[in-house]
Design a protein around this motif. Structure first.
Motif, mmCIF file in Angstrom:
data_model
loop_
_atom_site.group_PDB
_atom_site.id
_atom_site.type_symbol
_atom_site.label_atom_id
_atom_site.label_comp_id
_atom_site.label_asym_id
_atom_site.label_seq_id
_atom_site.Cartn_x
_atom_site.Cartn_y
_atom_site.Cartn_z
ATOM 1 N N ALA A 58 -17.679 -6.204 5.628
ATOM 2 C CA ALA A 58 -17.613 -6.995 4.398
ATOM 3 C C ALA A 58 -18.847 -7.885 4.281
ATOM 4 N N LEU A 59 -19.242 -8.501 5.370
ATOM 5 C CA LEU A 59 -20.441 -9.340 5.384
ATOM 6 C C LEU A 59 -21.695 -8.499 5.176
ATOM 7 N N LEU A 60 -21.716 -7.323 5.772
ATOM 8 C CA LEU A 60 -22.838 -6.412 5.594
ATOM 9 C C LEU A 60 -22.956 -5.971 4.140
ATOM 10 N N GLY A 61 -21.835 -5.636 3.528
ATOM 11 C CA GLY A 61 -21.836 -5.224 2.125
ATOM 12 C C GLY A 61 -22.271 -6.342 1.198
ATOM 13 N N ALA A 62 -21.815 -7.558 1.484
ATOM 14 C CA ALA A 62 -22.222 -8.700 0.657
ATOM 15 C C ALA A 62 -23.721 -8.954 0.786
ATOM 16 N N GLY A 63 -24.239 -8.798 1.982
ATOM 17 C CA GLY A 63 -25.670 -8.984 2.191
ATOM 18 C C GLY A 63 -26.497 -7.936 1.479
ATOM 19 N N ILE A 64 -26.059 -6.689 1.547
ATOM 20 C CA ILE A 64 -26.770 -5.616 0.850
ATOM 21 C C ILE A 64 -26.721 -5.846 -0.650
ATOM 22 N N LEU A 65 -25.574 -6.250 -1.154
ATOM 23 C CA LEU A 65 -25.444 -6.529 -2.584
ATOM 24 C C LEU A 65 -26.372 -7.664 -3.014
ATOM 25 N N ALA A 66 -26.463 -8.711 -2.207
ATOM 26 C CA ALA A 66 -27.350 -9.838 -2.534
ATOM 27 C C ALA A 66 -28.813 -9.405 -2.504
ATOM 28 N N LEU A 67 -29.185 -8.582 -1.533
ATOM 29 C CA LEU A 67 -30.570 -8.123 -1.454
ATOM 30 C C LEU A 67 -30.936 -7.222 -2.625
ATOM 31 N N VAL A 68 -30.051 -6.307 -2.962
ATOM 32 C CA VAL A 68 -30.334 -5.374 -4.062
ATOM 33 C C VAL A 68 -30.391 -6.109 -5.392
ATOM 34 N N SER A 69 -29.437 -6.990 -5.626
ATOM 35 C CA SER A 69 -29.443 -7.715 -6.905
ATOM 36 C C SER A 69 -30.656 -8.639 -7.010
ATOM 37 N N GLY A 70 -31.054 -9.250 -5.914
ATOM 38 C CA GLY A 70 -32.249 -10.083 -5.928
ATOM 39 C C GLY A 70 -33.501 -9.271 -6.196
ATOM 40 N N ALA A 71 -33.588 -8.089 -5.601
ATOM 41 C CA ALA A 71 -34.746 -7.229 -5.842
ATOM 42 C C ALA A 71 -34.800 -6.771 -7.297
ATOM 43 N N LEU A 91 -29.680 -12.698 5.862
ATOM 44 C CA LEU A 91 -28.899 -13.304 6.942
ATOM 45 C C LEU A 91 -27.523 -12.657 7.040
ATOM 46 N N CYS A 92 -26.905 -12.398 5.898
ATOM 47 C CA CYS A 92 -25.596 -11.745 5.896
ATOM 48 C C CYS A 92 -25.678 -10.338 6.485
ATOM 49 N N VAL A 93 -26.753 -9.614 6.172
ATOM 50 C CA VAL A 93 -26.922 -8.268 6.730
ATOM 51 C C VAL A 93 -27.063 -8.345 8.246
ATOM 52 N N ILE A 94 -27.880 -9.257 8.716
ATOM 53 C CA ILE A 94 -28.086 -9.396 10.164
ATOM 54 C C ILE A 94 -26.781 -9.755 10.860
ATOM 55 N N LEU A 95 -26.067 -10.731 10.325
ATOM 56 C CA LEU A 95 -24.804 -11.129 10.949
ATOM 57 C C LEU A 95 -23.750 -10.033 10.842
ATOM 58 N N GLY A 96 -23.759 -9.299 9.731
ATOM 59 C CA GLY A 96 -22.805 -8.214 9.564
ATOM 60 C C GLY A 96 -23.040 -7.078 10.537
ATOM 61 N N VAL A 97 -24.297 -6.764 10.800
ATOM 62 C CA VAL A 97 -24.622 -5.702 11.759
ATOM 63 C C VAL A 97 -24.288 -6.145 13.176
ATOM 64 N N ARG A 98 -24.638 -7.378 13.505
ATOM 65 C CA ARG A 98 -24.386 -7.860 14.872
ATOM 66 C C ARG A 98 -22.902 -7.976 15.185
ATOM 67 N N GLY A 99 -22.110 -8.372 14.182
ATOM 68 C CA GLY A 99 -20.692 -8.567 14.430
ATOM 69 C C GLY A 99 -19.819 -7.421 13.971
ATOM 70 N N SER A 100 -20.422 -6.328 13.518
ATOM 71 C CA SER A 100 -19.691 -5.170 12.986
ATOM 72 C C SER A 100 -18.731 -5.589 11.878
ATOM 73 N N ASN A 101 -19.176 -6.514 11.051
ATOM 74 C CA ASN A 101 -18.371 -7.002 9.933
ATOM 75 C C ASN A 101 -18.903 -6.333 8.663
#
Length: 63
Positions: A34-47, A22-32
């Motif tokens: 920091a939110l995109l980076g947090a989302g990628i970090l959450a996805l990678v750490s979860g994987a 969700l953070c990745v999607i919102l980060g891409v849509r809003g060009s944010n």
């Protein structure tokens, strides 16, 4: 009904990865970025956590 710790861990990690997506999607849509980076970090750490859990589970079943 009691649940195993592994099941609770899997559910928590899956929810964290869903939040990361969700953070990745919102980060891409809003060009944010920091939110995109947090989302990628959450996805990678979860994987990584899920792969470590699967590796541990498979090594337990081989014994």
């Amino acid at each position: 009904m009691p649940t195993k710790p592994e099941t609770k861990f899997t559910i928590i990690v899956a929810l964290g990865m869903a939040f990361g997506a969700l953070c990745v999607i919102l980060g891409v849509r809003g060009s944010n970025y920091a939110l995109l980076g947090a989302g990628i970090l959450a996805l990678v750490s979860g994987a990584v956590l899920l792969s470590m859990m699967l590796h541990r589970w498979s090594s337990k079943t081989k014994r």
